[in-house]
Design a protein around this motif. Structure first.
Motif, PDB file in Angstrom:
ATOM      1  N   GLU A 216      -2.881  -2.701 -17.918  1.00 41.68           N
ATOM      2  CA  GLU A 216      -2.605  -2.754 -19.340  1.00 41.68           C
ATOM      3  C   GLU A 216      -2.475  -4.215 -19.776  1.00 41.68           C
ATOM      4  O   GLU A 216      -2.326  -5.125 -18.945  1.00 41.68           O
ATOM      5  N   ALA A 217      -2.522  -4.441 -21.081  1.00 34.62           N
ATOM      6  CA  ALA A 217      -2.512  -5.812 -21.604  1.00 34.62           C
ATOM      7  C   ALA A 217      -1.268  -6.574 -21.195  1.00 34.62           C
ATOM      8  O   ALA A 217      -1.308  -7.802 -20.975  1.00 34.62           O
ATOM      9  N   ASP A 218      -0.127  -5.886 -21.050  1.00 37.68           N
ATOM     10  CA  ASP A 218       1.128  -6.575 -20.754  1.00 37.68           C
ATOM     11  C   ASP A 218       1.472  -6.556 -19.268  1.00 37.68           C
ATOM     12  O   ASP A 218       2.565  -6.970 -18.881  1.00 37.68           O
ATOM     13  N   GLN A 219       0.537  -6.095 -18.404  1.00 39.15           N
ATOM     14  CA  GLN A 219       0.824  -5.997 -16.982  1.00 39.15           C
ATOM     15  C   GLN A 219       0.437  -7.235 -16.187  1.00 39.15           C
ATOM     16  O   GLN A 219       0.863  -7.387 -15.049  1.00 39.15           O
ATOM     17  N   GLY A 220      -0.394  -8.084 -16.751  1.00 36.60           N
ATOM     18  CA  GLY A 220      -0.898  -9.213 -15.968  1.00 36.60           C
ATOM     19  C   GLY A 220      -1.845  -8.727 -14.901  1.00 36.60           C
ATOM     20  O   GLY A 220      -2.853  -8.076 -15.181  1.00 36.60           O
ATOM     21  N   VAL A 221      -1.535  -9.011 -13.648  1.00 40.85           N
ATOM     22  CA  VAL A 221      -2.341  -8.546 -12.521  1.00 40.85           C
ATOM     23  C   VAL A 221      -1.635  -7.355 -11.884  1.00 40.85           C
ATOM     24  O   VAL A 221      -0.486  -7.453 -11.444  1.00 40.85           O
ATOM     25  N   ARG A 222      -2.305  -6.227 -11.868  1.00 42.52           N
ATOM     26  CA  ARG A 222      -1.747  -5.014 -11.272  1.00 42.52           C
ATOM     27  C   ARG A 222      -2.356  -4.803  -9.901  1.00 42.52           C
ATOM     28  O   ARG A 222      -3.571  -4.851  -9.718  1.00 42.52           O
ATOM     29  N   THR A 223      -1.516  -4.567  -8.895  1.00 40.11           N
ATOM     30  CA  THR A 223      -1.993  -4.307  -7.542  1.00 40.11           C
ATOM     31  C   THR A 223      -1.561  -2.914  -7.117  1.00 40.11           C
ATOM     32  O   THR A 223      -0.493  -2.420  -7.506  1.00 40.11           O
ATOM     33  N   SER A 224      -2.379  -2.277  -6.320  1.00 43.66           N
ATOM     34  CA  SER A 224      -2.059  -0.939  -5.812  1.00 43.66           C
ATOM     35  C   SER A 224      -2.880  -0.687  -4.557  1.00 43.66           C
ATOM     36  O   SER A 224      -3.832  -1.425  -4.245  1.00 43.66           O
ATOM     37  N   GLY A 225      -2.516   0.361  -3.841  1.00 46.22           N
ATOM     38  CA  GLY A 225      -3.266   0.689  -2.635  1.00 46.22           C
ATOM     39  C   GLY A 225      -2.652   1.855  -1.893  1.00 46.22           C
ATOM     40  O   GLY A 225      -1.673   2.470  -2.334  1.00 46.22           O
ATOM     41  N   SER A 226      -3.240   2.160  -0.743  1.00 50.39           N
ATOM     42  CA  SER A 226      -2.745   3.250   0.101  1.00 50.39           C
ATOM     43  C   SER A 226      -3.199   3.020   1.537  1.00 50.39           C
ATOM     44  O   SER A 226      -4.215   2.362   1.797  1.00 50.39           O
ATOM     45  N   ILE A 227      -2.427   3.577   2.467  1.00 52.05           N
ATOM     46  CA  ILE A 227      -2.751   3.550   3.893  1.00 52.05           C
ATOM     47  C   ILE A 227      -2.570   4.967   4.419  1.00 52.05           C
ATOM     48  O   ILE A 227      -1.541   5.598   4.180  1.00 52.05           O
ATOM     49  N   SER A 228      -3.582   5.469   5.119  1.00 53.01           N
ATOM     50  CA  SER A 228      -3.533   6.837   5.642  1.00 53.01           C
ATOM     51  C   SER A 228      -3.882   6.859   7.114  1.00 53.01           C
ATOM     52  O   SER A 228      -4.693   6.046   7.599  1.00 53.01           O
ATOM     53  N   GLY A 229      -3.295   7.810   7.819  1.00 52.79           N
ATOM     54  CA  GLY A 229      -3.639   8.066   9.207  1.00 52.79           C
ATOM     55  C   GLY A 229      -3.653   9.556   9.465  1.00 52.79           C
ATOM     56  O   GLY A 229      -2.774  10.281   8.971  1.00 52.79           O
ATOM     57  N   PHE A 230      -4.640  10.037  10.229  1.00 54.93           N
ATOM     58  CA  PHE A 230      -4.776  11.465  10.503  1.00 54.93           C
ATOM     59  C   PHE A 230      -5.052  11.677  11.988  1.00 54.93           C
ATOM     60  O   PHE A 230      -5.691  10.844  12.640  1.00 54.93           O
ATOM     61  N   TYR A 231      -4.565  12.802  12.495  1.00 51.40           N
ATOM     62  CA  TYR A 231      -4.782  13.141  13.908  1.00 51.40           C
ATOM     63  C   TYR A 231      -5.129  14.617  14.029  1.00 51.40           C
ATOM     64  O   TYR A 231      -4.506  15.470  13.382  1.00 51.40           O
ATOM     65  N   ARG A 232      -6.126  14.920  14.861  1.00 53.30           N
ATOM     66  CA  ARG A 232      -6.524  16.286  15.172  1.00 53.30           C
ATOM     67  C   ARG A 232      -6.480  16.450  16.687  1.00 53.30           C
ATOM     68  O   ARG A 232      -7.154  15.707  17.421  1.00 53.30           O
ATOM     69  N   SER A 233      -5.707  17.417  17.154  1.00 50.45           N
ATOM     70  CA  SER A 233      -5.475  17.539  18.597  1.00 50.45           C
ATOM     71  C   SER A 233      -6.738  17.932  19.354  1.00 50.45           C
ATOM     72  O   SER A 233      -6.953  17.481  20.483  1.00 50.45           O
ATOM     73  N   ASN A 234      -7.581  18.796  18.760  1.00 46.16           N
ATOM     74  CA  ASN A 234      -8.794  19.226  19.448  1.00 46.16           C
ATOM     75  C   ASN A 234      -9.820  18.101  19.381  1.00 46.16           C
ATOM     76  O   ASN A 234     -10.345  17.773  18.316  1.00 46.16           O
ATOM     77  N   GLY A 235     -10.100  17.516  20.525  1.00 50.07           N
ATOM     78  CA  GLY A 235     -10.999  16.374  20.580  1.00 50.07           C
ATOM     79  C   GLY A 235     -10.299  15.047  20.392  1.00 50.07           C
ATOM     80  O   GLY A 235     -10.960  14.000  20.344  1.00 50.07           O
TER      81      GLY A 235
END
Length: 774
Positions: A216-235
């Motif tokens: 938004e105009a009053d936010q300046g520089v906006r930063t965001s993100g995500s980190i995900s990890g997944f595990y499946r036992s078979n294989g």
């Protein structure tokens, strides 16, 4: 007894879904009739751009607020938990016919729930009515829509047409985007508007990655993100995903990266591993977005690498696949409408050989590239008329050669084997589409399209003189081919009340052969066995005389729902397709001494593998897709419950031979019981598939028994952290996917003797995932 039980299960599933519409008559009587409107406008997005921009900002703010308050979510949410996919409906009943009634869209939220259980983007689409997949590598399944597969389905990834650069289509378009990178996926089955079709028969899949978001105009520089990890036992499957972006009011820079790895999976019933099902893949994407008022410019660069990927139903495996992809988009708004321009470039270096499971040496190299553009304009002519016009160009180039192997002459030396020599396939498409709303109930769409296709390739040669006769015959012919293809789509929609919608459509669609269907030239067993994406272990030879295949499809969709389309709905779509010059195959010869085929222990067998040549035939396909959802109720104490389901049936026949078309999915159904309480979301999924007895005799397609699988899914949102848990194939059922092909990997490991079975499905797997957003 076994089959009767399966049919009873499928009958119960069908009854459950159909009963979702049992309250239709009562609801129609209770609901107020549609208010009469004088010539309501066709939906357009071009007018009042400043208001649109303000609305977009407000929506973005609401989404950010929702993200920040996930930990405070109420059990009384307005989104129905029963609806697993967005069937492209609009509460105001003003959805454009450019999205037919039977179109479906997977949102980011719906995709996220599937991430713990798969790294294969094509598998996400199996929750859509009419969609199934050919088993291939762990991240390379091939989507099928209403029985039409492979190149007959148009797949667009961020607007890019990505051609498989492989004799076995080991690197299909959807393998270049990880499921965690998908923001939305739209599926248009059967009758597809010409503005979203071209050079395809079955339908269109449109996959888009995460769009840039701005501050938004009053936010300046906006930063965001995500980190995900997944595990499946078979294989021992492991997947990670990272997303980060920084944005000002008008500029966004984002990065998305994924890594996934799995070993061979184990079959059900505590059985042994299924060989050649391992894989590893990386994907890195950098995106720049620039906004100017309501206009948007984006540029994206992608590096995708697959160091190895086993293919259980192929004689070869992928031992390396490196690709670079670049795409840009300019979406601008004008007084007369909108202009959407895209351009792209893709380059792949693909290498095949045999992994340890198959023990052998036969290097195969393919270098492929795609380049193209599309320009589309949407012009509101009046308040009830929209004109869409566009032009597209796509150029594919491909070099396919197999290096000589020392000490293996004359079978595999002393020369390189030239399979496709600088093959080119160029397509120029032009379309015009008119949409008109006649009154408050009736609307229609008609579109015309022309695609010119030019193909050519150079002369070839084999490893040695033993291939000389086939090479000389091919080289003596003119390789250049030109196809003039014409498509037509007509759609009519009728909405007599706020509770029912009907749509009937006709489409004539045309697809020209791919490079391998026309130009694969050797009839030798070993060389022919390298060609084919069917998973049947047979050999294929190209045909310079192939004609484009032309499909004529008629479909009808009836939809019933409550006024807000949130409490219940049911939709039924029967369809029929007649294909002139369907590209099937003719018998050339038996491959004596190459082993036999078993029908998965079903007591049926065939004598041997065969070599086939692509050939035109007349064919027909018909079937029905059913989908429905029902809100079962909402309680502050017990939460919200919902039920949803889909049913699919397709039958295909070669009208010249009477043979069943290859890989027709038998009657199948999916039921999902969902539950949401506060920050908890849970689901029980039941998948039922009937026995596959109607098989393609020409290819010795194996029969498969019917089965039922149960999956459990659960997630919990705690502030900015999401936890996912699940069990796939809860009861560790041993089953064989009907479109899985033959288990060549285990057959080869056992000395290529005896009988070959279908590919077993994956046994029980405990799945888990964690996603942290910031």
């Amino acid at each position: 007894m076994f089959r009767i039980q399966r049919m009873q299960l499928l009958g119960a599933a069908a009854t459950t879904v159909l009963l979702l519409g049992s309250q239709t008559d009562e609801s129609l009587a209770q609901e107020a009739p549609r208010e009469e409107k004088s010539m309501p406008p066709v939906v357009v997005q071009q007018k009042n751009f400043e208001k649109k921009r303000a609305s977009a900002k407000a929506q973005a703010a609401m989404e950010r607020s929702s993200e920040s308050n996930k930990g405070q979510s109420s059990p009384q949410q307005s989104v129905p938990v029963a609806m697993p996919i967005d069937m492209a409906s609009d509460v105001n009943n003003t959805k454009s016919l450019a999205e037919p009634l039977n179109a479906a869209r997977l949102s980011r939220k719906q995709i996220q729930s599937q991430l713990p259980s798969t790294s294969d983007t094509a598998q996400l689409l199996t929750k859509v009515p009419g969609v199934s997949v050919y088993t291939s590598g762990g991240i390379s399944s091939l989507p099928v829509i209403n029985g039409l597969n492979g190149d007959r389905v148009k797949v667009l990834v961020n607007g890019m047409v990505i051609s498989p650069a492989c004799t076995n289509q080991m690197n299909p378009p959807l393998s270049y985007i990880d499921p965690s990178q998908v923001a939305s996926a739209e599926v248009l089955a059967g009758v597809t508007p010409v503005s979203k079709g071209g050079d395809s028969l079955g339908g269109t899949v449109i996959v888009e990655s995460r769009p840039p978001e701005f501050a938004e105009a009053d936010q300046g520089v906006r930063t965001s993100g995500s980190i995900s990890g997944f595990y499946r036992s078979n294989g021992d499957g492991v997947s990670t995903a990272v997303h980060a972006e920084a944005a000002t009011q008008n500029v966004n820079l984002g990065y998305s990266g994924t890594w996934t790895k799995a070993d061979d999976y184990a079959r059900g019933d505590d059985g042994p591993i299924v060989r050649s099902t391992l894989y590893q893949a990386y994907n890195h994407a950098l995106t720049l977005g620039i906004r100017n008022g309501a206009d948007l410019f984006t540029f994206q660069g992608i590096y995708a690498s697959v160091p190895y990927q086993g293919f259980v139903n192929q004689r070869m495996d992928m031992v390396d696949n490196d690709a670079w992809l670049f795409n840009l988009r300019s979406l601008t708004h004008h007084d007369w409408g909108t202009l959407d321009f895209r351009a792209y470039y893709h380059q792949t270096q693909h290498r095949m050989d045999m992994l340890a499971d198959k023990s052998g040496v036969m290097p195969m190299n393919v270098d492929g590239a795609d380049a193209g553009y599309s320009v589309k304009a949407e012009i509101p002519l009046t308040t009830v008329d929209i004109l869409r016009v566009g032009n597209e160009f796509h150029r594919q180039t491909l070099n396919d050669w197999w290096p000589a192997v020392a000490g293996m002459a004359p079978m595999m030396g002393p020369n390189n084997f030239i399979d496709i020599n600088h093959g080119t396939r160029q397509r120029l498409g032009t379309f015009a589409e008119w949409e008109h709303r006649w009154d408050g109930a009736w609307s229609s769409l008609i579109g015309l399209r022309n695609d010119m296709v030019w193909m050519n390739t150079g002369d070839v040669h084999g490893y040695s003189g033993m291939y000389a006769a086939d090479a000389a015959s091919f080289n003596a012919q003119d390789h250049a081919r030109t196809d003039a293809n014409f498509d037509v789509t007509v759609l009519t929609r009728y909405e007599p009340t706020a509770n029912e919608t009907y749509e009937i459509g006709y489409a004539r669609k045309t697809r020209s052969p791919n490079l391998y269907e026309r130009y694969a030239w050797s009839t030798g067993n070993m060389a022919a066995d390298m060609i084919g994406w069917y998973g049947d272990a047979n050999g294929y030879v190209g045909n310079l005389d192939l004609k484009p295949e032309t499909g004529n499809t008629v479909s009808f969709t009836a939809g019933w729902h409550d006024r807000t389309r949130s409490a219940w709905d049911i939709k039924v779509t029967p369809y029929y397709t007649y294909v002139q010059d369907y590209i099937d195959a003719n018998f050339l010869k038996s491959q004596s001494g190459m082993g036999g085929m078993s029908m998965g222990g079903m007591g049926m067998s065939s004598s041997e593998f065969v070599t086939l040549q692509f050939a035109n035939h007349a064919a027909q396909l018909y079937g029905v897709n059913v989908s429905g959802s029902l809100d079962l109720g909402n309680s502050p104490v017990y939460g919200q419950f919902g039920l949803s389901g889909i049913i699919g049936y397709v039958n295909g026949e070669n009208l010249d031979t009477g043979d069943t078309l290859y890989h027709m999915m038998p009657l199948n159904a999916q039921l999902t019981l969902s539950h949401r309480l506060g920050n908890w979301s849970n689901a029980v999924l039941l998948t039922m598939v009937n026995a596959k007895d109607d098989v393609n005799e020409l290819r010795h397609e194996p029969t498969t028994p019917g089965y039922a699988l149960v999956d459990l899914r659960s997630s919990y949102q705690w502030e900015n952290v999401r936890f996912d848990f699940g069990i796939s194939n809860l009861f560790d059922k041993l089953y064989y996917p009907p479109l899985g092909g033959v288990d060549w990997a285990d057959y080869a490991a056992e000395g290529e003797t005896g009988l070959i079975s279908p590919v077993p499905g994956q046994g029980r797997s405990f799945d888990a995932g964690v996603t942290v957003t910031f």
